[in-house]
Design an enzyme around this catalytic site. Structure first.
Site, short mmCIF file in Angstrom:
data_model
loop_
_atom_site.label_atom_id
_atom_site.label_comp_id
_atom_site.label_asym_id
_atom_site.label_seq_id
_atom_site.Cartn_x
_atom_site.Cartn_y
_atom_site.Cartn_z
N HIS A 26 -4.42 -5.13 0.36
CA HIS A 26 -4.10 -5.59 1.71
C HIS A 26 -4.51 -7.05 1.87
CE1 HIS A 26 -2.73 -1.93 3.76
NE2 HIS A 26 -3.63 -1.27 3.05
N CYS A 53 0.82 -1.21 0.00
CA CYS A 53 0.00 0.00 0.00
C CYS A 53 0.86 1.27 0.00
CB CYS A 53 -1.00 -0.04 1.15
SG CYS A 53 -2.42 1.06 0.88
N GLU A 55 -3.17 -9.13 3.57
CA GLU A 55 -2.93 -9.55 4.95
C GLU A 55 -4.10 -9.25 5.88
OE1 GLU A 55 -1.82 -5.22 5.16
OE2 GLU A 55 -1.78 -6.81 3.66
#
Length: 314
Positions: A235, A142, A237
């Site tokens: 993202h 990001c 994660e």
């Protein structure tokens, strides 16, 4: 994979309840192998949450990983206790003479600022320059990806009309690419950002390969051909409830945010949000560790600098 981290780190108990193997130093020593050294520069405000998210996804291959966390001395965290940082994190001077097989640079909630106005920008710049000769493969996430592209290639970030927040489809563009081994032709992942990059600038200013993109998110993941540089604007994660927490935080602060797209059933924020990217996340992080780090990094860390020179990083 067994991950070696301080057994007092709060993430350890969470990971153990999920049957994720966390190894202490004594047991690791009995295996008598060189673990892969991974450095995580954690720029996210909720550091303990991000620690758990990343460690969960790194624990996905039979390789042994030795994890270190890094923080910026030039920035004081307002949301994480100083005792936590002092106990579990290292500073740049403490690691600058070491070599690492891989490094993860997280996102950061500073995209509203010009890069040079971020209070830790100079320290960040020094770390990224250092990583060319001391880290084999760096995964930028990001804002970390935007900042890396800006420093290395002069690729700018641009403010979007409204925040991009939700779960979005992306197409994989390079069939058989090592980072996308096991992926279908398309996948979904969370995105949460106010800024974007220009595909045209990437094509004109860099020699990076665009590996995935989508109609709403634009360029999603790109990488150098040797996989030493990887940039991801989503993202993968994130937990199931991360976007929900961001939405409620912003709503309660009076910002009138958009409901994250493709996330709550019927856009009803009282419903449990979907979790439809975890298998893609597991594959992506496993592929990074196995194919970009383990298969390519030299056994002798000192050769990283030789490779950097050979590939034109210096």
């Amino acid at each position: 994979m067994p991950i070696r981290i301080d057994k007092k780190l709060p993430a350890v108990e969470i990971l153990r309840t999920e049957n994720i193997f966390v190894m202490d130093d004594q047991r690791a020593a009995h295996q008598d192998i060189r673990p892969l050294k991974i450095l995580i520069l954690n720029l996210m405000p909720q550091k303990m949450v991000t620690e758990t998210q990343l460690l969960r996804h790194l624990a996905n291959t039979p390789l042994q990983l030795d994890i270190d966390f890094l923080y910026m001395e030039s920035h004081r965290s307002k949301t994480t206790r100083s005792e936590h940082m002092e106990t579990f994190y290292k500073t740049f001077p403490e690691v600058k003479d070491e070599y690492f097989d891989g490094m993860i640079i997280t996102g950061a909630p500073v995209e509203h600022l010009p890069f040079e106005e971020v209070d830790y920008w100079e320290e960040f710049r020094q770390m990224l320059e250092w990583s060319k000769t001391h880290v084999y493969s760096t995964l930028h996430i990001c804002w970390g990806a935007q900042a890396g592209l800006y420093l290395r290639y002069g690729v700018e970030k641009y403010q979007m009309d409204s925040k991009l927040s939700g779960i979005y489809p992306q197409d994989t563009l390079k069939e058989g690419h090592l980072l996308f081994r096991g992926f279908d032709d398309s996948y979904v992942s969370p995105h949460s950002r106010h800024t974007e990059i220009s595909k045209e600038e990437v094509l004109n200013k860099t020699n990076l390969e665009i590996l995935s993109e989508g109609p709403q998110v634009g360029v999603s993941i790109l990488a150098s051909r040797d996989l030493r540089e990887i940039y991801s604007f989503g993202h993968l994660e994130y937990d199931r409830d991360t976007l929900a927490k961001e939405y409620f935080r912003d709503r309660d602060a009076g910002f009138d945010p958009h409901i994250p797209e493709n996330y709550f059933k019927d856009d009803d924020v009282n419903q449990v949000p979907c979790l439809c990217w975890s298998s893609s996340a597991a594959l992506f992080f496993s592929n990074w560790v196995n194919h970009a780090v383990y298969q390519e990094t030299p056994f002798d860390w000192r050769k990283i600098e030789d490779d950097a020179s050979a590939y034109g990083y210096l």
